[in-house]
Design a protein around this motif. Structure first.
Motif, PDB file in Angstrom:
ATOM      1  N   ARG A  26       0.826  -1.210   0.000  1.00 34.26           N
ATOM      2  CA  ARG A  26       0.000   0.000   0.000  1.00 34.26           C
ATOM      3  C   ARG A  26       0.864   1.266   0.000  1.00 34.26           C
ATOM      4  N   VAL A  27       1.784   1.358   0.937  1.00 39.55           N
ATOM      5  CA  VAL A  27       2.537   2.596   1.126  1.00 39.55           C
ATOM      6  C   VAL A  27       3.618   2.781   0.068  1.00 39.55           C
ATOM      7  N   LEU A  28       4.378   1.724  -0.239  1.00 39.50           N
ATOM      8  CA  LEU A  28       5.481   1.864  -1.189  1.00 39.50           C
ATOM      9  C   LEU A  28       5.114   1.441  -2.609  1.00 39.50           C
ATOM     10  N   ARG A  87      13.184  16.421  -6.808  1.00 37.38           N
ATOM     11  CA  ARG A  87      12.620  16.967  -5.564  1.00 37.38           C
ATOM     12  C   ARG A  87      11.088  17.015  -5.641  1.00 37.38           C
ATOM     13  N   ALA A  88      10.559  17.252  -6.829  1.00 36.60           N
ATOM     14  CA  ALA A  88       9.102  17.265  -6.994  1.00 36.60           C
ATOM     15  C   ALA A  88       8.523  15.894  -6.640  1.00 36.60           C
ATOM     16  N   GLU A  89       9.213  14.818  -7.022  1.00 39.02           N
ATOM     17  CA  GLU A  89       8.744  13.475  -6.683  1.00 39.02           C
ATOM     18  C   GLU A  89       8.887  13.204  -5.189  1.00 39.02           C
ATOM     19  N   VAL A  90       9.910  13.768  -4.563  1.00 36.32           N
ATOM     20  CA  VAL A  90      10.036  13.662  -3.102  1.00 36.32           C
ATOM     21  C   VAL A  90       8.797  14.277  -2.457  1.00 36.32           C
ATOM     22  N   ALA A  91       8.386  15.433  -2.953  1.00 41.80           N
ATOM     23  CA  ALA A  91       7.189  16.101  -2.421  1.00 41.80           C
ATOM     24  C   ALA A  91       5.941  15.242  -2.624  1.00 41.80           C
ATOM     25  N   GLU A  92       5.837  14.568  -3.760  1.00 40.80           N
ATOM     26  CA  GLU A  92       4.696  13.680  -4.002  1.00 40.80           C
ATOM     27  C   GLU A  92       4.693  12.527  -3.007  1.00 40.80           C
ATOM     28  N   TRP A  93       5.878  11.998  -2.694  1.00 35.76           N
ATOM     29  CA  TRP A  93       5.966  10.921  -1.705  1.00 35.76           C
ATOM     30  C   TRP A  93       5.591  11.418  -0.317  1.00 35.76           C
ATOM     31  N   GLU A  94       5.935  12.650  -0.032  1.00 36.80           N
ATOM     32  CA  GLU A  94       5.543  13.238   1.253  1.00 36.80           C
ATOM     33  C   GLU A  94       4.015  13.259   1.356  1.00 36.80           C
ATOM     34  N   ARG A  96       1.977  11.263  -0.220  1.00 43.18           N
ATOM     35  CA  ARG A  96       1.524   9.871  -0.133  1.00 43.18           C
ATOM     36  C   ARG A  96       1.636   9.354   1.301  1.00 43.18           C
ATOM     37  N   LEU A  97       2.766   9.613   1.934  1.00 47.45           N
ATOM     38  CA  LEU A  97       2.948   9.160   3.319  1.00 47.45           C
ATOM     39  C   LEU A  97       1.901   9.787   4.231  1.00 47.45           C
ATOM     40  N   GLN A  98       1.629  11.060   4.011  1.00 52.97           N
ATOM     41  CA  GLN A  98       0.606  11.742   4.798  1.00 52.97           C
ATOM     42  C   GLN A  98      -0.765  11.117   4.548  1.00 52.97           C
ATOM     43  N   GLU A  99      -1.069  10.831   3.295  1.00 51.65           N
ATOM     44  CA  GLU A  99      -2.350  10.221   2.926  1.00 51.65           C
ATOM     45  C   GLU A  99      -2.566   8.880   3.631  1.00 51.65           C
ATOM     46  N   TYR A 100      -1.500   8.090   3.776  1.00 51.75           N
ATOM     47  CA  TYR A 100      -1.609   6.777   4.398  1.00 51.75           C
ATOM     48  C   TYR A 100      -1.344   6.802   5.899  1.00 51.75           C
ATOM     49  N   GLY A 101      -1.206   7.986   6.475  1.00 47.96           N
ATOM     50  CA  GLY A 101      -1.042   8.101   7.912  1.00 47.96           C
ATOM     51  C   GLY A 101       0.297   7.612   8.440  1.00 47.96           C
ATOM     52  N   VAL A 102       1.317   7.652   7.587  1.00 47.83           N
ATOM     53  CA  VAL A 102       2.648   7.218   7.994  1.00 47.83           C
ATOM     54  C   VAL A 102       3.384   8.415   8.597  1.00 47.83           C
ATOM     55  N   SER A 103       3.903   8.252   9.815  1.00 47.17           N
ATOM     56  CA  SER A 103       4.696   9.313  10.437  1.00 47.17           C
ATOM     57  C   SER A 103       6.012   9.449   9.685  1.00 47.17           C
ATOM     58  N   TYR A 104       6.448  10.678   9.443  1.00 48.87           N
ATOM     59  CA  TYR A 104       7.673  10.916   8.694  1.00 48.87           C
ATOM     60  C   TYR A 104       8.269  12.250   9.084  1.00 48.87           C
ATOM     61  N   GLU A 114      25.323  16.662   0.003  1.00 47.44           N
ATOM     62  CA  GLU A 114      24.823  18.031  -0.143  1.00 47.44           C
ATOM     63  C   GLU A 114      23.953  18.171  -1.383  1.00 47.44           C
ATOM     64  N   GLY A 115      22.818  18.829  -1.220  1.00 45.61           N
ATOM     65  CA  GLY A 115      21.913  19.076  -2.338  1.00 45.61           C
ATOM     66  C   GLY A 115      20.875  17.998  -2.559  1.00 45.61           C
ATOM     67  N   SER A 116      21.002  16.868  -1.871  1.00 49.66           N
ATOM     68  CA  SER A 116      20.003  15.798  -1.996  1.00 49.66           C
ATOM     69  C   SER A 116      18.837  16.072  -1.060  1.00 49.66           C
ATOM     70  N   ALA A 117      17.653  15.651  -1.467  1.00 48.68           N
ATOM     71  CA  ALA A 117      16.468  15.790  -0.625  1.00 48.68           C
ATOM     72  C   ALA A 117      16.073  14.418  -0.106  1.00 48.68           C
ATOM     73  N   VAL A 118      15.615  14.360   1.148  1.00 45.85           N
ATOM     74  CA  VAL A 118      15.283  13.075   1.754  1.00 45.85           C
ATOM     75  C   VAL A 118      14.100  13.209   2.706  1.00 45.85           C
ATOM     76  N   ILE A 119      13.240  12.184   2.684  1.00 48.55           N
ATOM     77  CA  ILE A 119      12.158  12.024   3.656  1.00 48.55           C
ATOM     78  C   ILE A 119      12.491  10.763   4.447  1.00 48.55           C
ATOM     79  N   VAL A 120      12.367  10.818   5.754  1.00 45.92           N
ATOM     80  CA  VAL A 120      12.670   9.680   6.611  1.00 45.92           C
ATOM     81  C   VAL A 120      11.387   9.212   7.290  1.00 45.92           C
ATOM     82  N   PHE A 121      11.166   7.874   7.281  1.00 44.11           N
ATOM     83  CA  PHE A 121      10.000   7.282   7.932  1.00 44.11           C
ATOM     84  C   PHE A 121      10.337   5.861   8.338  1.00 44.11           C
ATOM     85  N   ARG A 122       9.409   5.168   8.967  1.00 49.31           N
ATOM     86  CA  ARG A 122       9.665   3.811   9.458  1.00 49.31           C
ATOM     87  C   ARG A 122       8.538   2.869   9.071  1.00 49.31           C
ATOM     88  N   ASP A 123       8.918   1.593   8.861  1.00 44.89           N
ATOM     89  CA  ASP A 123       7.925   0.565   8.549  1.00 44.89           C
ATOM     90  C   ASP A 123       7.277   0.071   9.848  1.00 44.89           C
TER      91      ASP A 123
END
Length: 136
Positions: A26-28, A87-94, A96-104, A114-123
């Motif tokens: 579901r989430v990934l 980075r736009a796809e990172v924002a889309e994943w953010e 998605r995680l919010q939509e599925y109630g995943v803490s991140y 440097e310059g990379s964007a990252v979202i961190v969450f847990r299974d």
């Protein structure tokens, strides 16, 4: 010596494949490929594939009654980072995680590259996962 070309699959030990598989699907947005259960050892494995991208995540359940909580500070796996194109796809994943109630943790610049964007969450077992975009 032949060069390594990629990672074929990633195997993660989970406490309950029946709980973890639906979360990863579901989430990934992974697809279940197949299952294997060994009656002699009690090991259960489920292979999940990323559509079209050719990588697999294997969830493995061992028949051990007591398991410590995941802790990236112990020797072994620290985290798993899944790559996206921008980075736009990172924002889309953010979203998605919010939509599925995943803490991140909201998208930030990586402290490693440097310059990379990252979202961190847990299974469901607390394994640290990331969605990552390299610098543009």
């Amino acid at each position: 010596m032949p060069k390594l070309t990629s990672v074929h699959h990633l195997a993660l030990t989970v406490t309950d494949v029946d709980r973890s598989v639906p979360w990863y699907v579901r989430v990934l947005d992974l697809e279940e490929s197949h299952r294997r259960e060994d009656p002699e050892t009690g090991v259960r494995k489920v292979v999940l594939r990323s559509a079209g991208d050719g990588f697999s995540v294997v969830l493995v359940q061992h028949p051990v009654a007591v398991r410590p909580a995941f802790d990236e500070r112990r020797t072994g796996l620290d985290h798993v980072a899944f790559s996206v194109s921008s980075r736009a796809e990172v924002a889309e994943w953010e979203d998605r995680l919010q939509e599925y109630g995943v803490s991140y943790l909201p998208a930030t610049e990586s402290q490693t590259f440097e310059g990379s964007a990252v979202i961190v969450f847990r299974d469901p077992d607390g394994i640290q996962l990331e969605v990552w975009s390299d610098p543009a």
